[in-house]
Design an enzyme around this catalytic site. Structure first.
Site, PDB file in Angstrom:
ATOM      1  N   ARG A 170       0.844  -1.201   0.000  1.00  0.00           N
ATOM      2  CA  ARG A 170       0.000   0.000   0.000  1.00  0.00           C
ATOM      3  C   ARG A 170       0.880   1.252   0.000  1.00  0.00           C
ATOM      4  NH1 ARG A 170      -1.420   1.838   4.708  1.00  0.00           N
ATOM      5  NH2 ARG A 170      -2.025  -0.186   5.547  1.00  0.00           N
ATOM      6  N   TYR A 215     -17.471  17.225 -13.796  1.00  0.00           N
ATOM      7  CA  TYR A 215     -17.989  15.853 -13.804  1.00  0.00           C
ATOM      8  C   TYR A 215     -18.970  15.687 -12.635  1.00  0.00           C
ATOM      9  CZ  TYR A 215     -18.088  10.857 -12.864  1.00  0.00           C
ATOM     10  OH  TYR A 215     -18.504   9.572 -12.585  1.00  0.00           O
ATOM     11  N   ASP A 252      -8.268  19.745 -13.109  1.00  0.00           N
ATOM     12  CA  ASP A 252      -8.573  18.387 -13.547  1.00  0.00           C
ATOM     13  C   ASP A 252      -8.322  18.371 -15.052  1.00  0.00           C
ATOM     14  OD1 ASP A 252      -9.770  16.079 -14.520  1.00  0.00           O
ATOM     15  OD2 ASP A 252     -11.302  16.044 -12.961  1.00  0.00           O
ATOM     16  N   LYS A 254      -9.370   7.500 -18.536  1.00  0.00           N
ATOM     17  CA  LYS A 254      -9.782   8.080 -19.809  1.00  0.00           C
ATOM     18  C   LYS A 254      -8.643   8.043 -20.840  1.00  0.00           C
ATOM     19  CE  LYS A 254     -13.664   8.760 -17.655  1.00  0.00           C
ATOM     20  NZ  LYS A 254     -13.395   8.700 -16.256  1.00  0.00           N
TER      21      LYS A 254
HETATM   22  O1  P1T Z   1     -14.292   7.536 -13.055  1.00  0.00           O
HETATM   23  P1  P1T Z   1     -13.062   7.971 -12.316  1.00  0.00           P
HETATM   24  O2  P1T Z   1     -11.796   7.350 -12.827  1.00  0.00           O
HETATM   25  O3  P1T Z   1     -13.208   7.851 -10.840  1.00  0.00           O
HETATM   26  O4  P1T Z   1     -12.858   9.546 -12.650  1.00  0.00           O
HETATM   27  C1  P1T Z   1     -13.734  10.538 -12.227  1.00  0.00           C
HETATM   28  C2  P1T Z   1     -13.639  11.726 -13.141  1.00  0.00           C
HETATM   29  C3  P1T Z   1     -12.871  12.810 -12.760  1.00  0.00           C
HETATM   30  N1  P1T Z   1     -12.740  13.901 -13.546  1.00  0.00           N
HETATM   31  C4  P1T Z   1     -13.351  13.973 -14.746  1.00  0.00           C
HETATM   32  C5  P1T Z   1     -13.194  15.198 -15.592  1.00  0.00           C
HETATM   33  C6  P1T Z   1     -14.130  12.900 -15.206  1.00  0.00           C
HETATM   34  O5  P1T Z   1     -14.715  13.003 -16.404  1.00  0.00           O
HETATM   35  C7  P1T Z   1     -14.281  11.748 -14.393  1.00  0.00           C
HETATM   36  C8  P1T Z   1     -15.119  10.593 -14.794  1.00  0.00           C
HETATM   37  N2  P1T Z   1     -15.996  10.864 -15.848  1.00  0.00           N
HETATM   38  C9  P1T Z   1     -16.850   9.963 -16.410  1.00  0.00           C
HETATM   39  C10 P1T Z   1     -16.985   8.696 -16.008  1.00  0.00           C
HETATM   40  C11 P1T Z   1     -17.665  10.508 -17.521  1.00  0.00           C
HETATM   41  O6  P1T Z   1     -18.256   9.733 -18.301  1.00  0.00           O
HETATM   42  O7  P1T Z   1     -17.715  11.735 -17.650  1.00  0.00           O
END
Ligand code: P1T
Length: 392
Positions: free
Chosen positions: A54, A106, A178, A203
């Site tokens: 961890r 988001y 972000d 992504k």
């Molecule tokens: O899904 P995750 O890896 O936990 O990420 C969250 C997140 C954070 N910041 C942005 C700009 C994001 O678009 C996302 C996750 N977004 C999607 C799942 C979506 O479809 O927009």
């Protein structure tokens, strides 16, 4: 390749090599997936720098160095998801602290801020961060962070990173960007004055829709120490196979992004000229209000588009369900094209009134444009638009 000796190398070279060197035991060119939770020590506190998985993990270390190199950061930390990375930044705050945030984020970010961290006494004000006066007016003496997405999810609003960084610093606050939608291939916020970069590595960095992850990148050593402490103390770390998949993904980031940008520009122009489309949001279009700002801080405009069809929400839903190549799914940034309905999917956790205030209408449709042949993508959209008209 260590991150200290790669500063003069190009982005694509660093994407392939940074943080990685052949395995000293075997020469394996790919970083091993160390499936271990612990490490044998010679004597108490006498070990090879690894004590518990961890706390520290070799596959994760390689990924952290790789991502740091791509963002031009001194330090990188990886997490189990984008939300875990986001949460870590807020966990470093205390009760009574205040955050000025974009009003087009988001939905999960809005949710964790308002439904989780608000319970611990952190307060959040959501404003249009493309409006510097609105941002300035939102500051309080307790403001510790400004939190932006640019381009934002899902309206692709562009915030001037340099200007907001200046404003935040004048108020003794830090700027968090972000950078998920742009990826470091197109925009490096630390070089524009931001203090912290957050990613959903799920992504573009992963790029193949096969892994969930997150990352924090910083230059400041004290911030790094704080987030590293939280990474271990809270424990939202990624698994070794996830780190391996991400290391594989970033190797092709530069190539993939080039194609995402090309395809998205073709699709955006196509939609703009389509008689059944009411509005198109894509920062690469000269008609986009953030186009000039985007040109000043991004090297390309990315693969995300949102738009509104003429007609009601039912028509929008029919269109979304009628595509054959664009898959109806949450998420973005993978090689395959996706289509979604933010109001009911990715941003369903934001109250309707708040969504509408920010411009996120019930009929908005979001595209993550993949790397397929552009002609197939525009034909798929045309077919779906026609089907939404006839209902067949
Ligand atoms: O899904 P995750 O890896 O936990 O990420 C969250 C997140 C954070 N910041 C942005 C700009 C994001 O678009 C996302 C996750 N977004 C999607 C799942 C979506 O479809 O927009």
């Amino acid at each position: 390749m260590s991150s200290s000796d790669d500063k003069d190398l190009g982005f694509s070279t660093r994407a392939v090599h940074a943080g990685q060197s052949p395995d000293p035991a075997t020469g394996a060119i790919m970083t091993p997936v160390y499936l271990t939770s612990t490490y044998v020590q010679e004597a108490p506190e006498k070990h090879k720098g690894f004590d518990y998985a961890r706390t520290v993990h070799p596959t994760r270390e390689a990924l952290q160095k790789n991502l740091a190199s791509l963002e031009g950061a001194a330090f990188g930390l990886c997490f189990a998801s984008g939300m875990a990375a986001t949460s870590t930044v807020i966990e470093a705050l205390s009760s009574g602290d205040h955050v000025v945030c974009g009003n087009d984020l988001y939905g999960g970010t809005y949710r964790v801020f308002t439904k989780v961290f608000a319970r611990f006494g952190v307060t959040f004000t959501f404003v249009d961060t493309t409006d510097l006066h609105a941002v300035e007016a939102a500051f309080t003496p307790q403001t510790k962070l400004v939190w932006i997405e640019t381009p934002s999810n899902p309206l692709l609003k562009i915030t001037d990173i340099r200007a907001i960084a200046k404003l935040a610093h004048a108020k003794k606050a830090k700027l968090v960007v972000d950078n998920t939608f742009a990826s470091p291939a197109l925009q490096r916020p630390l070089s524009l004055g931001a203090d912290v970069v957050v990613h959903s590595t799920t992504k573009y960095l992963g790029g193949h829709s096969d892994v969930v992850g997150g990352a924090i990148l910083v230059n400041d050593e004290a911030l790094h120490k704080e987030y590293k402490f939280l990474q271990n103390a809270v424990g939202a770390v990624p698994g070794p196979l996830d780190c391996f998949l991400l290391l594989r993904g970033t190797k092709t980031l530069a190539l993939r992004i080039e194609r995402h940008c090309q395809n998205a520009m073709i699709v955006a122009k196509h939609l703009l000229s389509h008689p059944e489309i009411a509005t198109v949001h894509y920062p690469g279009l000269p008609t986009h209000s953030g186009h000039e700002t985007a040109k000043g801080q991004m090297s390309g405009f990315g693969g995300m588009i949102s738009f509104e069809l003429k007609g009601d929400m039912e028509r929008a839903k029919r269109m979304i369900s009628s595509c054959e190549i664009f898959a109806l799914a949450e998420s973005l940034g993978g090689v395959e094209s996706l289509i979604g309905h933010p109001a009911s999917m990715t941003h369903g956790s934001i109250p309707r009134e708040e969504r509408l205030k920010a411009g996120l209408t019930d009929g908005l449709i979001r595209l993550s444009v993949g790397i397929e042949d552009a002609a197939d993508l525009t034909a798929d959209l045309d077919r779906a638009i026609n089907r939404s008209l006839t209902g067949k």
